[in-house]
Design an enzyme around this catalytic site. Structure first.
Site, short mmCIF file in Angstrom:
data_model
loop_
_atom_site.label_atom_id
_atom_site.label_comp_id
_atom_site.label_asym_id
_atom_site.label_seq_id
_atom_site.Cartn_x
_atom_site.Cartn_y
_atom_site.Cartn_z
N ALA A 73 9.27 8.41 11.38
CA ALA A 73 7.81 8.50 11.27
C ALA A 73 7.34 9.13 9.96
CB ALA A 73 7.23 9.28 12.45
N GLY A 74 8.27 9.70 9.16
CA GLY A 74 7.91 10.24 7.85
C GLY A 74 7.07 11.49 7.92
N HIS A 86 0.83 -1.21 0.00
CA HIS A 86 0.00 0.00 0.00
C HIS A 86 0.87 1.25 0.00
CE1 HIS A 86 -3.15 2.86 0.97
NE2 HIS A 86 -4.04 1.90 0.81
N HIS A 101 10.24 13.32 9.23
CA HIS A 101 10.73 12.74 10.48
C HIS A 101 11.56 11.51 10.13
CE1 HIS A 101 10.59 10.49 14.26
NE2 HIS A 101 10.25 11.61 14.88
#
Length: 299
Positions: free
Chosen positions: A168-169, A79, A165
């Site tokens: 965490a992106g 995904h 991040h």
């Protein structure tokens, strides 16, 4: 006033992590209604309902739990994703309006950016910029593509730093009407067939109104899937989408194995058909949004 949050988290395999994420969502004024995970997508959709204040606190707790346990740089799954907590839409339910959902989304975006140092993009009704109102516009090019655009005019984050991040992106936070995540699984391993069907049924290619569709490979079942978001339930129901996919599949010599609802579905979105007619795997009335709201005392 009842609000719903439907965070999508980039983890669908580790049971201990999923237990911790679900526990983080529960509070006095926030009720966890559903947890839906897929190991091939490596993604989990949580459905939480409650007061705006309760939802705000529960979602901050969820982001904290996700950052502590998910490293997006190590993530593998079919995904598309940008963050550990990838998307977080807020949906107005009874007694609340879209304006309330927008206000909550923007307030939460500021709090999450300040607390966790995560870049945040606002989408759909919460978006201040028309060029990135749609989630697919923000996701274009994947994490690397967005990281390269983050310093360009018109692409600065709506909150938080201008770099992803490290673990965490990026988060996308939105406000929207209810939608249904509905997948149809095909009796084939040929991804070109799933691609042709997804292309035929999605709205932007002239298919069904309000349908977003992608072909997906389900490794844990070794079959192809047409993964859909039904974003205009007044126009296109799950029954309409199922019929369109089944028809397209039959013209290509393929049958439908089953379908699945990711998260919860409003009763009306079944389009007057029974879950059995739509071949929804593992169906119980617990998948109905109205039933879960009743059980939580929020109906």
């Amino acid at each position: 006033m009842v609000m719903e949050a439907v965070p999508n988290v980039s983890e669908g395999r580790r049971a201990g992590v999923l237990t911790a994420l679900a526990a983080a969502c529960a509070g006095e004024d926030a009720h966890l209604l559903n947890v839906s995970s897929d190991p091939s997508h490596n993604r989990t959709v949580l459905t939480v309902a409650g007061t705006p204040a309760g939802i705000h606190e529960a979602m901050l707790a969820l982001v904290a739990a996700a950052i502590a346990r998910i490293d997006l740089s190590q993530h593998q799954g079919v995904h598309p994703r940008l963050g550990a907590v990838d998307v977080m839409p807020f949906v107005p339910l009874s007694g609340s309006t879209m304006a309330d959902a927008v206000a909550l989304a923007r307030r939460f975006a500021g709090a999450a950016a300040d607390t966790f140092g995560i870049p945040i993009y606002l989408y759909e009704e919460a978006a201040p910029a028309a060029n990135r109102r749609r989630l697919d516009q923000i996701r274009a090019g994947g994490p690397a593509g967005l990281a390269a655009r983050m310093h360009l005019p018109g692409w600065l984050p709506d909150a938080g730093p201008r770099v992803p991040h490290p673990t965490a992106g990026v988060m996308a936070i939105g406000a929207r009407k209810p939608l249904v995540a509905f997948n149809v699984n095909l009796d084939t391993a040929d991804m070109t067939i799933a691609t042709r069907i997804a292309t035929a049924v999605r709205a932007r290619n002239g298919g069904l109104p309000g349908v977003k569709a992608l072909p997906m490979w389900l490794a844990h079942r070794a079959l192809a899937q047409v993964s859909m978001n039904l974003v205009d339930l007044d126009t296109t129901t799950a029954a309409d989408a199922f019929a369109a996919v089944a028809h397209a599949a039959s013209t290509l010599g393929v049958s439908v194995v089953d379908s699945e609802v990711v998260g919860l579905i409003p009763r009306a979105a079944l389009g007057g058909r029974s879950p059995q007619e739509l071949q929804i795997a593992g169906w119980t009335d617990a998948l109905l949004l109205e039933e879960q709201l009743r059980r939580a005392g929020l109906d």
